[in-house]
Design an enzyme around this catalytic site. Sequence first.
Site, short mmCIF file in Angstrom:
data_model
loop_
_atom_site.label_atom_id
_atom_site.label_comp_id
_atom_site.label_asym_id
_atom_site.label_seq_id
_atom_site.Cartn_x
_atom_site.Cartn_y
_atom_site.Cartn_z
N SER A 264 10.42 30.81 13.47
CA SER A 264 10.97 30.80 14.82
C SER A 264 11.85 29.58 15.00
CB SER A 264 9.81 30.77 15.84
OG SER A 264 10.28 30.47 17.14
N TYR A 277 2.73 26.37 19.07
CA TYR A 277 3.33 27.44 18.27
C TYR A 277 4.46 26.90 17.40
CZ TYR A 277 5.85 31.82 17.28
OH TYR A 277 6.49 32.86 16.66
#
Length: 333
Positions: A264, A277
């Site tokens: 990501s 995250y």
Amino acid sequence: MNHQQFETWVKAIGAAWVNRDPQAAADLFTPDATYQENPFEPPLQGRPAILKYWGDVSTQENITFRHEILEVTEHIGFAHWSVELTRIPSSKRVKLDGIFAASFHPNETRCHEFREWWTRQEGPSSRRVALITGASRGLGVTLATCLAGQNFDLILTARGAESLEQTTGQLRQYGTTILALAGDIAEPAHQRRLIEAAESLGRLDVLVNNASELGPSPMPTLAEMPLAAFRHIYEVNVVAPLALTQSALPLLKANHGLVVNLSSDAAVGGYAGWGGYGSSKAALDLLSRTWANELEEAGVGVVSVDPGDMRTVMHQQAFPGEDISDRPEPNVT
């Protein structure tokens, strides 16, 4: 009996096998039908005997059925068929290949005389095999569909058994073997089950570490991040891909395979609220680069891929209450 009617009958018996439905198979024969599976065995007489014979499908799973119509006359149809399945509980892969002749009375769509000749082969599949985590929705489904379309056998896993079953049903049309195993990728026992599934297919060519844990929603700042939640993010996003790759290495090395780790832009963005995250994906990126260097001589590729923002359940959880309809669907990737 014309070609279309016979094709429909063959598809129906294939569906009965795939769905492990002995009654549906038996209903395709007349009450007094004769069923002979090879020239050296006495024929079965009557639908009850056929139903009992088909009860063997209860010891089979992950069944794929293919067929080719060879010839159709007024009363007889000939077809070539092949089936791949997994035996329960041995987990052995079995391939059956044969031909059959089915006879029909005039104006009758149920078979009254059936003869088949077939061979059995036990062992690994010759098709390439991919293992995909987080395969029940979003990008996982897109990747599974893409690989099934390229004739890969698939091992799919996700936590949601119901959604995983729906995904598996959608992919059956491609005719490849699909082993669907619901479970928590962070659990070592489940990781072992996945590798055992790959071993039952005899190979592993692609490992896609797609399953990810976002953390609490709304996403807290690092100052407010519960440590238990932070640890769980790392267990799913970092430790599980590491452990699964370690366990899969013998199979991957044997086939010069590829590991794909889903990352990501949060790995480098430093976005407020994305610390848990994002840092886990940064760690996964570093693992990917290190793995790539360490496994280069073994012929195993390792890549880290950022697919970008997508309209998925997890992305909606990252932005609760917000409209994310401007994000592309996963299949755009």
